[in-house]
Design a protein around this motif. Sequence first.
Motif, PDB file in Angstrom:
ATOM      1  N   ASP A  12       0.910  -1.271  -0.020  1.00 42.78           N
ATOM      2  CA  ASP A  12       0.080   0.106  -0.106  1.00 42.78           C
ATOM      3  C   ASP A  12       0.776   1.408   0.174  1.00 42.78           C
ATOM      4  O   ASP A  12       1.807   1.353   0.979  1.00 42.78           O
ATOM      5  N   ASP A  14      -0.178   4.439   0.570  1.00 40.80           N
ATOM      6  CA  ASP A  14      -0.777   5.412   1.442  1.00 40.80           C
ATOM      7  C   ASP A  14      -0.481   5.250   2.766  1.00 40.80           C
ATOM      8  O   ASP A  14      -0.550   4.193   3.419  1.00 40.80           O
ATOM      9  N   ASP A  17      -2.949   5.183   5.330  1.00 43.67           N
ATOM     10  CA  ASP A  17      -3.632   3.452   5.486  1.00 43.67           C
ATOM     11  C   ASP A  17      -2.576   2.618   6.062  1.00 43.67           C
ATOM     12  O   ASP A  17      -3.028   1.735   6.733  1.00 43.67           O
ATOM     13  N   THR A  38       5.514  -0.198  -0.964  1.00 40.70           N
ATOM     14  CA  THR A  38       4.758   0.811  -1.186  1.00 40.70           C
ATOM     15  C   THR A  38       4.251   0.627  -2.753  1.00 40.70           C
ATOM     16  O   THR A  38       3.496   1.593  -3.068  1.00 40.70           O
ATOM     17  N   ASP A  66      -3.261  -3.255  -1.696  1.00 44.07           N
ATOM     18  CA  ASP A  66      -4.090  -2.292  -2.108  1.00 44.07           C
ATOM     19  C   ASP A  66      -4.030  -2.202  -3.787  1.00 44.07           C
ATOM     20  O   ASP A  66      -3.308  -2.753  -4.214  1.00 44.07           O
ATOM     21  N   MET A  69      -2.434   1.913  -6.729  1.00 46.87           N
ATOM     22  CA  MET A  69      -0.799   2.432  -6.548  1.00 46.87           C
ATOM     23  C   MET A  69      -0.154   3.040  -7.606  1.00 46.87           C
ATOM     24  O   MET A  69      -0.475   2.511  -8.653  1.00 46.87           O
ATOM     25  N   THR A  96      -8.678  -2.653  -0.215  1.00 47.67           N
ATOM     26  CA  THR A  96      -8.743  -1.505  -1.027  1.00 47.67           C
ATOM     27  C   THR A  96     -10.196  -0.637  -0.800  1.00 47.67           C
ATOM     28  O   THR A  96     -11.017  -0.814  -0.026  1.00 47.67           O
ATOM     29  N   LYS A 118     -11.994  -1.256   2.325  1.00 47.88           N
ATOM     30  CA  LYS A 118     -11.503  -0.665   3.748  1.00 47.88           C
ATOM     31  C   LYS A 118     -12.716   0.196   4.078  1.00 47.88           C
ATOM     32  O   LYS A 118     -13.409   1.054   3.408  1.00 47.88           O
TER      33      LYS A 118
END
Length: 142
Positions: A12, A14, A17, A38, A66, A69, A96, A118
Amino acid sequence: MDDKQTSLLLIDDDEVDVMTVKRAFKKNNITNPLYVATNGIEALAMLRGNEMPKLLLGQRRLLLLDLNMPRMGGIEFLRELRADPELRALPVIVLTTSNEDKDKVEAYDLNVAGYIIKPVTFTKFVEAIGTLNKYWALSELP
């Protein structure tokens, strides 16, 4: 070490997050090793051991992915993962914000173990992570 110990790789980009996942783990008393990539390129490098130490080779692993990205998004990552003979069996749970039917269909076509949107509130997020923890504790992972 507990032979049911599962190492988790959160993919992920973020930072908020990632911190939310870490806080939800703490609230649920989840002590599994958690690694963070990431983007898909970084995650593949970690899993293959190209740029960093291979992510706990030989231990149970679960990927939390996620979809949205930079560099390599989640669906593209799943395609690469499933094409790799050494990594294709790794279980992946999509975590996600994407509620798009197209994303869900593509993810399941690429053999994800689950697709979780999420939750908006932290309380609901903590509940979702707690349920996920029960799932991977009971699951027979490769």
